[in-house]
Design an enzyme around this catalytic site. Structure first.
Site, PDB file in Angstrom:
ATOM      1  N   SER A  34       0.840  -1.201   0.000  1.00  0.00           N
ATOM      2  CA  SER A  34       0.000   0.000   0.000  1.00  0.00           C
ATOM      3  C   SER A  34       0.876   1.254   0.000  1.00  0.00           C
ATOM      4  CB  SER A  34      -0.954   0.014   1.195  1.00  0.00           C
ATOM      5  OG  SER A  34      -0.232  -0.083   2.405  1.00  0.00           O
ATOM      6  N   ALA A  72       3.278  -0.440   8.929  1.00  0.00           N
ATOM      7  CA  ALA A  72       2.436   0.504   9.686  1.00  0.00           C
ATOM      8  C   ALA A  72       2.002   1.649   8.795  1.00  0.00           C
ATOM      9  CB  ALA A  72       3.217   1.069  10.874  1.00  0.00           C
ATOM     10  N   TYR A 138      -1.409   8.595  15.507  1.00  0.00           N
ATOM     11  CA  TYR A 138      -0.313   7.711  15.101  1.00  0.00           C
ATOM     12  C   TYR A 138       0.467   7.227  16.332  1.00  0.00           C
ATOM     13  CZ  TYR A 138       4.407   6.546  13.538  1.00  0.00           C
ATOM     14  OH  TYR A 138       5.615   5.931  13.361  1.00  0.00           O
ATOM     15  N   LYS A 142       0.681   3.371  18.158  1.00  0.00           N
ATOM     16  CA  LYS A 142       1.941   2.645  18.411  1.00  0.00           C
ATOM     17  C   LYS A 142       2.081   2.319  19.905  1.00  0.00           C
ATOM     18  CE  LYS A 142       4.142   2.424  14.360  1.00  0.00           C
ATOM     19  NZ  LYS A 142       4.961   1.344  13.832  1.00  0.00           N
ATOM     20  N   PHE A 166      13.503   7.962  16.590  1.00  0.00           N
ATOM     21  CA  PHE A 166      13.328   9.411  16.478  1.00  0.00           C
ATOM     22  C   PHE A 166      13.282   9.732  14.970  1.00  0.00           C
ATOM     23  CE2 PHE A 166      13.150  11.231  20.768  1.00  0.00           C
ATOM     24  CZ  PHE A 166      13.025  10.038  21.426  1.00  0.00           C
ATOM     25  N   ASN A 167      14.026  10.691  14.445  1.00  0.00           N
ATOM     26  CA  ASN A 167      13.839  11.056  13.027  1.00  0.00           C
ATOM     27  C   ASN A 167      14.792  10.280  12.122  1.00  0.00           C
ATOM     28  OD1 ASN A 167      12.632  13.223  14.696  1.00  0.00           O
ATOM     29  ND2 ASN A 167      12.155  14.071  12.696  1.00  0.00           N
ATOM     30  N   ARG A 276       3.496  24.170  12.366  1.00  0.00           N
ATOM     31  CA  ARG A 276       2.639  23.022  12.041  1.00  0.00           C
ATOM     32  C   ARG A 276       2.026  22.509  13.344  1.00  0.00           C
ATOM     33  NH1 ARG A 276       5.504  17.896   9.118  1.00  0.00           N
ATOM     34  NH2 ARG A 276       6.409  17.674  11.191  1.00  0.00           N
ATOM     35  N   GLY A 278       0.853  20.478  16.373  1.00  0.00           N
ATOM     36  CA  GLY A 278       1.336  19.235  16.997  1.00  0.00           C
ATOM     37  C   GLY A 278       2.845  19.095  17.043  1.00  0.00           C
TER      38      GLY A 278
HETATM   39  N1  UFG Z   1       9.490  20.688   8.770  1.00  0.00           N
HETATM   40  C1  UFG Z   1       9.515  21.901   8.109  1.00  0.00           C
HETATM   41  N2  UFG Z   1       9.130  21.915   6.812  1.00  0.00           N
HETATM   42  C2  UFG Z   1       8.714  20.810   6.138  1.00  0.00           C
HETATM   43  C3  UFG Z   1       8.704  19.564   6.829  1.00  0.00           C
HETATM   44  C4  UFG Z   1       9.098  19.555   8.149  1.00  0.00           C
HETATM   45  O1  UFG Z   1       9.874  22.925   8.674  1.00  0.00           O
HETATM   46  O2  UFG Z   1       8.357  20.917   4.959  1.00  0.00           O
HETATM   47  C5  UFG Z   1       9.948  20.650  10.187  1.00  0.00           C
HETATM   48  C6  UFG Z   1       8.890  20.131  11.141  1.00  0.00           C
HETATM   49  O3  UFG Z   1       8.074  21.192  11.589  1.00  0.00           O
HETATM   50  C7  UFG Z   1       9.745  19.512  12.243  1.00  0.00           C
HETATM   51  C8  UFG Z   1      11.009  19.040  11.503  1.00  0.00           C
HETATM   52  O4  UFG Z   1      11.003  19.730  10.259  1.00  0.00           O
HETATM   53  O5  UFG Z   1      10.126  20.504  13.130  1.00  0.00           O
HETATM   54  C9  UFG Z   1      10.999  17.553  11.235  1.00  0.00           C
HETATM   55  O6  UFG Z   1       9.748  17.209  10.643  1.00  0.00           O
HETATM   56  P1  UFG Z   1       9.453  15.760  10.009  1.00  0.00           P
HETATM   57  O7  UFG Z   1       8.086  15.813   9.441  1.00  0.00           O
HETATM   58  O8  UFG Z   1      10.577  15.391   9.097  1.00  0.00           O
HETATM   59  O9  UFG Z   1       9.516  14.794  11.252  1.00  0.00           O
HETATM   60  P2  UFG Z   1       8.730  14.863  12.635  1.00  0.00           P
HETATM   61  O10 UFG Z   1       9.709  15.309  13.668  1.00  0.00           O
HETATM   62  O11 UFG Z   1       7.463  15.577  12.559  1.00  0.00           O
HETATM   63  O12 UFG Z   1       8.305  13.333  12.796  1.00  0.00           O
HETATM   64  C10 UFG Z   1       9.176  12.298  13.082  1.00  0.00           C
HETATM   65  C11 UFG Z   1       8.729  11.047  12.396  1.00  0.00           C
HETATM   66  C12 UFG Z   1       7.364  10.645  12.863  1.00  0.00           C
HETATM   67  C13 UFG Z   1       7.411  10.492  14.353  1.00  0.00           C
HETATM   68  C14 UFG Z   1       7.966  11.704  15.014  1.00  0.00           C
HETATM   69  C15 UFG Z   1       8.199  11.441  16.448  1.00  0.00           C
HETATM   70  O13 UFG Z   1       8.737  11.234  11.022  1.00  0.00           O
HETATM   71  O14 UFG Z   1       6.998   9.426  12.272  1.00  0.00           O
HETATM   72  O15 UFG Z   1       9.209  12.062  14.453  1.00  0.00           O
HETATM   73  O16 UFG Z   1       8.193  12.596  17.147  1.00  0.00           O
HETATM   74  F1  UFG Z   1       6.166  10.303  14.814  1.00  0.00           F
END
Ligand code: UFG
Length: 320
Positions: A34, A72, A138, A142, A166-167, A276, A278
């Site tokens: 998927s 997932a 999400y 988990k 983490f990331n 963004r 959350g």
């Molecule tokens: N960001 C931007 N611009 C973008 C995309 C992201 O500024 O176009 C910022 C976000 O606001 C965040 C950082 O870049 O501050 C990282 O964002 P990501 O979307 O790459 O990753 P996240 O930290 O939101 O999420 C990651 C994982 C999730 C997990 C989370 C755990 O991808 O699966 O960490 O906290 F749930």
């Protein structure tokens, strides 16, 4: 070992399956494709396409030493708009898998969990004893699976390890990140570098951090794969161990964009956009427990190595 990898056609699953094949394990991948890609399944692994909830029982009846459960739904925004997709796709599917493991006496499970189970942290770096108060569906789905795994370990002697990522970033040769809907920072920034997008939006520059942009803990997908291998080897019957996996180093959005400019040689225009919903300001892991108990530490902690391998992967997929 004979191992079943769910979601082995996806990003983390394909890299982990590739390393497991290279380590000499027999690997069967089950994936409904998927979001995964059949061509991401490593050479030497068998791919079974279909619904994991239905296939887990018949597959595990063949006798497996362990399951790596990566399959997932993993988009935070989507999980808030369509929660049923996450409670069904993540929780119900995982429960069916756990039942199939119990019925077939499959002894080991390594589960792809996430830092999203913690929600807004009270303290950084985040340890495994931090409160779990997920701020999105999400993360909640988990966490529910982590709780189910604990009870199956206690009741049925399952040896389980949950890895809270983490990331995740970077690529391993031909295995990398290829999402149809891309929301993650590094792939988006690299799409700007390659001309597929005009600019990157920086979600807020007024956070309480040094440069005002959010800080995250980026970990190389190859380091993550290594942790999965170690976890599988060290899973102990009747125990559910939980480990955070990160670098322990935080990089800001601005630092990520700057590193991408240096690695790619492209200017990468960026514009500040609203925050963004959350997003926590800072998410950094303490991986001390994984270091002590799994003997694991990141071999590729440099952001430049994650960006370079992801950039090479993007070039290779564009040519293909
Ligand atoms: N960001 C931007 N611009 C973008 C995309 C992201 O500024 O176009 C910022 C976000 O606001 C965040 C950082 O870049 O501050 C990282 O964002 P990501 O979307 O790459 O990753 P996240 O930290 O939101 O999420 C990651 C994982 C999730 C997990 C989370 C755990 O991808 O699966 O960490 O906290 F749930």
């Amino acid at each position: 070992m004979k191992l079943l990898v769910t979601g082995g056609a996806g990003y983390v699953g394909s890299v982990s399956a590739a390393r497991m094949v290279e380590a000499g394990h027999e690997v069967v991948v089950v994936d409904d494709l998927s979001t995964g890609h059949a061509d991401a399944v490593p050479d030497g692994a068998r791919l079974v396409v279909g619904d994991i909830a239905e296939l887990a029982g018949p597959l595990l009846a063949d006798g497996f030493d362990g399951v790596l459960h990566c399959a997932a739904k993993s988009l935070v925004g989507e999980s808030m708009q369509d929660p049923a997709k996450y409670w069904n796709g993540n929780v119900v599917t995982s429960l069916r898998l756990l039942e199939a493991m119990r019925d077939n006496a499959t002894p080991r499970l390594v589960f792809s969990s996430t830092a999203a189970v913690y929600g807004e942290p009270e303290q950084v770096p985040i340890t495994e004893s931090a409160s779990t108060r997920p701020t999105n569906t999400y993360g909640a789905s988990k966490l529910a699976i982590d709780l189910a795994i604990s009870s199956f370990s206690t009741a049925h002697g399952l040896g389980a390890v949950s890895l809270r990522y983490f990331n995740v970033a970077g690529a391993y040769g031909r295995y990398g990140e290829r999402h149809t809907v891309e929301t993650h920072l590094i792939p988006i920034v690299l799409q700007v570098a390659s001309g597929q997008r005009e600019q990157v939006q920086v979600y807020g520059d007024d956070w309480p951090t040094e440069d005002g942009t959010c800080v995250r803990d980026y970990i190389h997908v190859l380091d993550l794969a290594e942790a999965h291998l170690r976890a599988m080897e060290r899973a102990r019957g009747g125990e559910h161990q939980i480990y955070n996996l990160g670098n322990g180093l935080g990089f800001s959005v601005e630092q990520v964009i700057q590193t991408c400019r240096e690695v790619t040689g492209h200017p990468i225009p960026a514009a500040v956009a609203p925050r963004r919903t959350g997003d926590p300001a800072v998410l950094v892991a303490s991986s001390e427990r994984a270091q002590q108990e799994l003997g694991w530490k990141p071999d590729h902690p440099e952001l430049s190595s994650m960006v370079r391998t992801a950039w090479e992967f993007l070039g290779a997929t564009a040519e293909a």
